[in-house]
Scaffold this motif. Structure first.
Motif, PDB file in Angstrom:
ATOM      1  N   ARG A  43      94.270 -82.552  -2.517  1.00 18.93           N
ATOM      2  CA  ARG A  43      94.859 -81.943  -3.714  1.00 18.93           C
ATOM      3  C   ARG A  43      94.183 -80.604  -4.027  1.00 18.93           C
ATOM      4  O   ARG A  43      93.406 -80.514  -4.980  1.00 18.93           O
ATOM      5  CB  ARG A  43      94.726 -82.908  -4.895  1.00 18.93           C
ATOM      6  CG  ARG A  43      95.552 -84.205  -4.755  1.00 18.93           C
ATOM      7  CD  ARG A  43      97.039 -83.934  -4.955  1.00 18.93           C
ATOM      8  NE  ARG A  43      97.290 -83.291  -6.234  1.00 18.93           N
ATOM      9  CZ  ARG A  43      97.387 -83.936  -7.399  1.00 18.93           C
ATOM     10  NH1 ARG A  43      97.273 -85.250  -7.457  1.00 18.93           N
ATOM     11  NH2 ARG A  43      97.622 -83.267  -8.517  1.00 18.93           N
ATOM     12  N   PRO A  44      94.451 -79.581  -3.232  1.00 18.67           N
ATOM     13  CA  PRO A  44      93.837 -78.285  -3.506  1.00 18.67           C
ATOM     14  C   PRO A  44      94.180 -77.752  -4.901  1.00 18.67           C
ATOM     15  O   PRO A  44      93.430 -76.947  -5.451  1.00 18.67           O
ATOM     16  CB  PRO A  44      94.394 -77.384  -2.401  1.00 18.67           C
ATOM     17  CG  PRO A  44      95.541 -78.114  -1.797  1.00 18.67           C
ATOM     18  CD  PRO A  44      95.292 -79.559  -2.017  1.00 18.67           C
ATOM     19  N   ASP A  45      95.284 -78.237  -5.476  1.00 24.19           N
ATOM     20  CA  ASP A  45      95.646 -77.809  -6.831  1.00 24.19           C
ATOM     21  C   ASP A  45      94.683 -78.349  -7.883  1.00 24.19           C
ATOM     22  O   ASP A  45      94.565 -77.797  -8.974  1.00 24.19           O
ATOM     23  CB  ASP A  45      97.064 -78.295  -7.162  1.00 24.19           C
ATOM     24  CG  ASP A  45      97.198 -79.819  -7.074  1.00 24.19           C
ATOM     25  OD1 ASP A  45      96.825 -80.389  -6.027  1.00 24.19           O
ATOM     26  OD2 ASP A  45      97.683 -80.442  -8.049  1.00 24.19           O
ATOM     27  N   LEU A  46      93.959 -79.437  -7.556  1.00 25.95           N
ATOM     28  CA  LEU A  46      93.078 -80.078  -8.522  1.00 25.95           C
ATOM     29  C   LEU A  46      91.645 -79.568  -8.467  1.00 25.95           C
ATOM     30  O   LEU A  46      90.869 -79.809  -9.391  1.00 25.95           O
ATOM     31  CB  LEU A  46      93.060 -81.600  -8.299  1.00 25.95           C
ATOM     32  CG  LEU A  46      94.157 -82.431  -8.957  1.00 25.95           C
ATOM     33  CD1 LEU A  46      93.952 -83.904  -8.672  1.00 25.95           C
ATOM     34  CD2 LEU A  46      94.206 -82.184 -10.453  1.00 25.95           C
ATOM     35  N   VAL A  47      91.254 -78.929  -7.353  1.00 24.04           N
ATOM     36  CA  VAL A  47      89.855 -78.531  -7.170  1.00 24.04           C
ATOM     37  C   VAL A  47      89.758 -77.015  -7.082  1.00 24.04           C
ATOM     38  O   VAL A  47      90.227 -76.405  -6.117  1.00 24.04           O
ATOM     39  CB  VAL A  47      89.248 -79.186  -5.904  1.00 24.04           C
ATOM     40  CG1 VAL A  47      87.802 -78.736  -5.720  1.00 24.04           C
ATOM     41  CG2 VAL A  47      89.322 -80.707  -6.005  1.00 24.04           C
ATOM     42  N   GLY A  48      89.136 -76.407  -8.117  1.00 29.69           N
ATOM     43  CA  GLY A  48      88.962 -74.963  -8.116  1.00 29.69           C
ATOM     44  C   GLY A  48      87.690 -74.528  -7.423  1.00 29.69           C
ATOM     45  O   GLY A  48      87.610 -73.424  -6.873  1.00 29.69           O
ATOM     46  N   SER A  49      86.661 -75.380  -7.474  1.00 27.61           N
ATOM     47  CA  SER A  49      85.397 -75.126  -6.785  1.00 27.61           C
ATOM     48  C   SER A  49      84.715 -76.461  -6.516  1.00 27.61           C
ATOM     49  O   SER A  49      85.009 -77.475  -7.165  1.00 27.61           O
ATOM     50  CB  SER A  49      84.504 -74.185  -7.604  1.00 27.61           C
ATOM     51  OG  SER A  49      84.283 -74.692  -8.899  1.00 27.61           O
ATOM     52  N   LEU A  50      83.768 -76.440  -5.576  1.00 28.52           N
ATOM     53  CA  LEU A  50      83.236 -77.678  -5.022  1.00 28.52           C
ATOM     54  C   LEU A  50      81.734 -77.552  -4.854  1.00 28.52           C
ATOM     55  O   LEU A  50      81.258 -76.611  -4.209  1.00 28.52           O
ATOM     56  CB  LEU A  50      83.911 -77.911  -3.666  1.00 28.52           C
ATOM     57  CG  LEU A  50      83.769 -79.205  -2.911  1.00 28.52           C
ATOM     58  CD1 LEU A  50      84.256 -80.380  -3.751  1.00 28.52           C
ATOM     59  CD2 LEU A  50      84.578 -79.131  -1.613  1.00 28.52           C
ATOM     60  N   ALA A  51      80.961 -78.471  -5.444  1.00 28.31           N
ATOM     61  CA  ALA A  51      79.507 -78.484  -5.277  1.00 28.31           C
ATOM     62  C   ALA A  51      79.077 -79.820  -4.674  1.00 28.31           C
ATOM     63  O   ALA A  51      79.464 -80.884  -5.174  1.00 28.31           O
ATOM     64  CB  ALA A  51      78.810 -78.269  -6.616  1.00 28.31           C
ATOM     65  N   LEU A  52      78.294 -79.753  -3.613  1.00 27.56           N
ATOM     66  CA  LEU A  52      77.786 -80.944  -2.933  1.00 27.56           C
ATOM     67  C   LEU A  52      76.270 -80.970  -3.075  1.00 27.56           C
ATOM     68  O   LEU A  52      75.594 -79.986  -2.764  1.00 27.56           O
ATOM     69  CB  LEU A  52      78.160 -80.942  -1.450  1.00 27.56           C
ATOM     70  CG  LEU A  52      79.626 -80.706  -1.074  1.00 27.56           C
ATOM     71  CD1 LEU A  52      79.810 -80.873   0.433  1.00 27.56           C
ATOM     72  CD2 LEU A  52      80.557 -81.640  -1.818  1.00 27.56           C
ATOM     73  N   ILE A  53      75.739 -82.103  -3.498  1.00 27.05           N
ATOM     74  CA  ILE A  53      74.300 -82.266  -3.682  1.00 27.05           C
ATOM     75  C   ILE A  53      73.816 -83.388  -2.757  1.00 27.05           C
ATOM     76  O   ILE A  53      74.298 -84.523  -2.852  1.00 27.05           O
ATOM     77  CB  ILE A  53      73.962 -82.617  -5.145  1.00 27.05           C
ATOM     78  CG1 ILE A  53      74.498 -81.547  -6.105  1.00 27.05           C
ATOM     79  CG2 ILE A  53      72.461 -82.798  -5.327  1.00 27.05           C
ATOM     80  CD1 ILE A  53      74.320 -81.905  -7.579  1.00 27.05           C
ATOM     81  N   SER A  54      72.905 -83.064  -1.845  1.00 26.80           N
ATOM     82  CA  SER A  54      72.307 -84.072  -0.950  1.00 26.80           C
ATOM     83  C   SER A  54      73.360 -84.819  -0.135  1.00 26.80           C
ATOM     84  O   SER A  54      73.230 -86.019   0.100  1.00 26.80           O
ATOM     85  CB  SER A  54      71.479 -85.092  -1.755  1.00 26.80           C
ATOM     86  OG  SER A  54      70.558 -84.462  -2.600  1.00 26.80           O
ATOM     87  N   SER A  55      74.408 -84.115   0.286  1.00 27.28           N
ATOM     88  CA  SER A  55      75.476 -84.740   1.081  1.00 27.28           C
ATOM     89  C   SER A  55      75.205 -84.497   2.562  1.00 27.28           C
ATOM     90  O   SER A  55      75.298 -83.363   3.032  1.00 27.28           O
ATOM     91  CB  SER A  55      76.841 -84.163   0.690  1.00 27.28           C
ATOM     92  OG  SER A  55      77.147 -84.448  -0.661  1.00 27.28           O
ATOM     93  N   GLY A  56      74.873 -85.552   3.278  1.00 29.56           N
ATOM     94  CA  GLY A  56      74.586 -85.413   4.711  1.00 29.56           C
ATOM     95  C   GLY A  56      75.809 -84.898   5.451  1.00 29.56           C
ATOM     96  O   GLY A  56      76.922 -85.390   5.233  1.00 29.56           O
TER      97      GLY A  56
END
Length: 269
Positions: A108-121
């Motif tokens: 759903r690219p319409d739902l996510v404007g930006s993306l932050a990953l913390i400690s994601s292998g």
């Protein structure tokens, strides 16, 4: 820490903080955890954002589901966000919560404007040998027995085993972890591995057209900290490594983590 509202949608426990008219920021915890893992960073984030904290299916106060595959969990989260009329959001995922955030952006690219990953292998080969207590809790033959007699003290030790700094473990994180079934936890771990084995996270992110922030503890005890460099190949991605921090930056370095998230979310407005 007060919240504005609690809702239960599509079997998922959802807690709201901050002004509802502010830009939405969604916090997604990792496997074997709950929304309580975000408590130390929520107050700062909620000063400027409508923070939505979820318990994933089978975790915390959310209902179990028949399947825990990552795309399916992302689909459930999308249904919650649609029901709330939210989007696009800043999606923030910790550990395997980063996989669900990534899958949400894929679907759903319409739902996510930006993306932050913390400690994601980034891929299965980056997984380190796990602390003894966690191995015992996860693996047969001792796993089911230990799981059934878990004390709060044991749960706290399980959380701190992947930290590199002393931390205060939030009470509602402990309560949320207590609600997770042994079979659910094992299944979730297998489904997470399947998702990153099919395609690595950096490869998946490269196909997305959104700003990306990657935060990694330089002393992560679950994932090889040097694997954070794999994210350096992703266009639109900024990688931040936190010296002396283990697998739980939200608990170990809440001020730095919330400042990084705020600066990132502001830049994406």
């Amino acid at each position: 820490m007060g919240h504005d509202d609690v809702t239960h949608m599509h079997g998922m426990h959802v807690v709201h903080y901050g002004p509802r008219q502010a830009p939405p920021l969604v916090l997604i915890h990792g496997s074997g955890s709950s929304g309580g893992s975000w408590n130390p960073v929520v107050p700062t984030l909620a000063d400027e954002y409508h923070v939505i904290r979820v318990d994933l299916p089978g975790h915390g106060q959310s209902s179990p589901v028949p399947s825990y595959d990552v795309p399916g969990q992302a689909g459930r989260l999308a249904a919650v966000l649609d029901g709330l009329g939210l989007g696009p959001v800043t999606a923030v995922g910790h550990s395997s919560g980063g996989y669900i955030a990534t899958a949400l952006a894929e679907q759903r690219p319409d739902l996510v404007g930006s993306l932050a990953l913390i400690s994601s292998g980034p891929s299965p080969d980056a997984l380190l040998p796990q602390p003894v207590l966690l191995r015992a809790l996860i693996a047969p033959p001792l796993g089911p027995l230990l799981w059934s007699i878990r004390s709060d003290a044991m749960l706290r030790r399980g959380v701190t085993a992947v930290c590199n700094r002393p931390v205060d473990v939030p009470d509602d994180l402990v309560a949320g972890v207590r609600g997770i079934g042994y079979r659910t936890f094992r299944t979730v771990l297998h489904r997470n591995t399947a998702y990153i084995a099919e395609r690595s996270v950096p490869e998946r992110l490269t196909a997305l057209d959104v700003p990306i922030l990657v935060i990694f503890g330089a002393a992560d005890r679950r994932w090889d900290p040097s694997s954070a460099h794999q994210y350096g190949t992703v266009p639109n991605a900024r990688v931040e490594q936190l010296p002396g921090v283990g697998h739980l930056p939200m608990l170990e370095a809440p001020e730095t983590t919330s400042e990084l998230l705020l600066a990132f979310a502001r830049a994406g407005r």
